[in-house]
Motif scaffolding. Structure first.
Motif, short mmCIF file in Angstrom:
data_model
loop_
_atom_site.label_atom_id
_atom_site.label_comp_id
_atom_site.label_asym_id
_atom_site.label_seq_id
_atom_site.Cartn_x
_atom_site.Cartn_y
_atom_site.Cartn_z
N GLY A 14 0.33 -0.98 -0.21
CA GLY A 14 0.22 -0.16 -0.43
C GLY A 14 0.82 1.02 0.13
N SER A 15 -0.43 2.42 -0.18
CA SER A 15 1.02 3.19 -0.48
C SER A 15 -0.11 4.82 0.42
CB SER A 15 0.90 4.35 -1.95
OG SER A 15 2.14 5.26 -2.10
N ARG A 16 0.80 5.46 0.96
CA ARG A 16 -0.13 6.44 1.59
C ARG A 16 -0.37 7.73 1.51
NH1 ARG A 16 2.33 7.41 6.95
NH2 ARG A 16 4.21 7.18 5.84
N LEU A 29 -5.61 8.75 2.94
CA LEU A 29 -5.14 7.93 2.47
C LEU A 29 -4.50 6.25 2.40
CD1 LEU A 29 -8.05 6.57 0.73
CD2 LEU A 29 -7.07 7.53 -1.55
N THR A 30 -5.42 5.39 2.58
CA THR A 30 -4.26 4.31 1.87
C THR A 30 -4.74 3.21 0.44
OG1 THR A 30 -3.10 4.36 4.18
CG2 THR A 30 -2.45 2.02 2.82
N GLY A 31 -4.02 3.70 -0.32
CA GLY A 31 -4.03 2.56 -1.25
C GLY A 31 -3.38 2.10 -2.00
N GLU A 32 -3.81 1.37 -2.87
CA GLU A 32 -2.87 0.81 -4.09
C GLU A 32 -1.10 1.45 -4.26
OE1 GLU A 32 -4.10 -0.81 -7.56
OE2 GLU A 32 -5.83 -2.32 -6.43
#
Length: 349
Positions: A14-16, A29-32
């Motif tokens: 994940g990438s914040r 936000l933490t997403g792909e």
């Protein structure tokens, strides 16, 4: 040989990213992990500078033509390439880098003349209209990269964006050895300007700022004297070159008064509506040359990066506070909060 597809180091889980959905509303936000497209690279952000423009974005005070919500801010950043898209050489993976913010088209007349900050295709900039560096990762076109040595201090390199703006201003001012030079404002831009101007061997290098706390740092960077605004009134008509960096309501007008007849003034600060105008009578009778700078063309980035890598420019001492992404709101509040002990503020993912 250029690889047929993307190359990458092992991806993170994940990438914040900080996302400002609208003025005054943000979330972490933490997403792909984003993937680079053709001609792009993904950079693992090491540090990102917070400036007044970022506060304007958060508070909704930036001109609507120069921001697009929702947005991940962060136009001052450094990091390490950790993935490349199709058509980009895999040898870039692992390289330390910074990147230009303006997404210039590269084909319009202004771009072809080298004035990429004046691209006629319209305003488009990382951190304002595209996702920026207040995140674990940022994706940018490979053509915007400026690679750094393997031992480069990435914390200090996060200030190369404002350094490029200052480089554009210094180049526009064309300082000469022995010249009498004034820098109005001793914030980040002003103190970076002092370093670059000192390398041109001026006869005088005077910094004008009301904050006595900034005087010591200005002297360390090469200023010959520091004066408050009231003291500076005695120097009207004295300077060959005046570099304005404060963006305060009166500093555009007062900078023109400091210049000698036939002198040069470069306006670098970002002014708000209602700032005092320049007296056209004084301007014409004094035969001043007045330039403004907004952002930096590719040539100024090259100049700033070279000054950094050769040791002529050291932004590190300007950094006073560092926050993790989770404390974004604190970082924004500190920038422009009026504390004289606050210099450059960084976010470090």
């Amino acid at each position: 040989m250029t690889p047929p597809g993307p190359a990458t180091t092992p991806p993170a889980r994940g990438s914040r990213a900080i996302v400002v959905d609208r003025p005054g509303v943000h979330r972490l936000l933490t997403g792909e992990v984003p993937g680079p497209g053709p001609g792009e690279v993904r950079v693992r952000v090491a540090a990102a500078g917070v400036c007044l423009s970022d506060r304007e974005v958060y508070e909704g005070r930036r001109d609507a033509a120069y921001v697009r919500y929702p947005v991940t801010p962060g136009h001052e950043w450094s990091g390490t390439v950790d993935a490349v898209g199709a058509g980009v050489g895999a040898e870039l993976v692992g390289r330390r880098t910074v990147a230009e913010g303006f997404r210039a088209c590269g084909v319009c007349v202004r771009c072809r003349c080298g004035e990429t900050s004046l691209c006629s295709a319209g305003y488009d900039e990382t951190g304002f209209t595209r996702p920026g560096g207040f995140a674990d990762h940022v994706v940018v076109p490979v053509r915007l990269l400026h690679l750094l040595p393997d031992d480069a201090d990435l914390r200090a390199a996060a200030l190369l964006e404002p350094a490029a703006v200052v480089a554009a201003a210094v180049r526009a001012g064309a300082p000469e050895p022995g010249a009498r030079v004034a820098v109005v404002g001793a914030g980040t831009l002003g103190l970076l300007a002092v370093q670059l101007l000192a390398a041109h061997s001026p006869g005088e290098l005077t910094v004008i700022d009301p904050r006595a706390e900034r005087a010591r740092l200005a002297a360390d960077f090469g200023a010959t004297e520091v004066r408050g605004p009231e003291e500076a009134e005695k120097l009207h008509g004295h300077f060959d070159l005046v570099l304005e960096t404060a963006g305060a309501p009166t500093t555009a007008a007062s900078s023109c008064l400091l210049a000698r007849r036939g002198g040069r003034v470069v306006l670098t600060g970002m002014f708000a509506a209602g700032a005092a105008g320049i007296d056209p009578v004084h301007l014409s009778l004094s035969q001043l040359t007045v330039r403004s700078v907004f952002g930096a063309p590719s040539s100024a980035w090259t100049f700033a990066v070279r000054a950094f890598t050769t040791g002529l420019l050291d932004p590190g001492p300007l950094i006073t506070h560092t926050y993790p992404l989770e404390r974004y709101a604190e970082a924004i509040a500190r920038v422009g909060g009026g504390d004289p002990a606050t210099g450059k503020v960084l976010l470090r993912p």
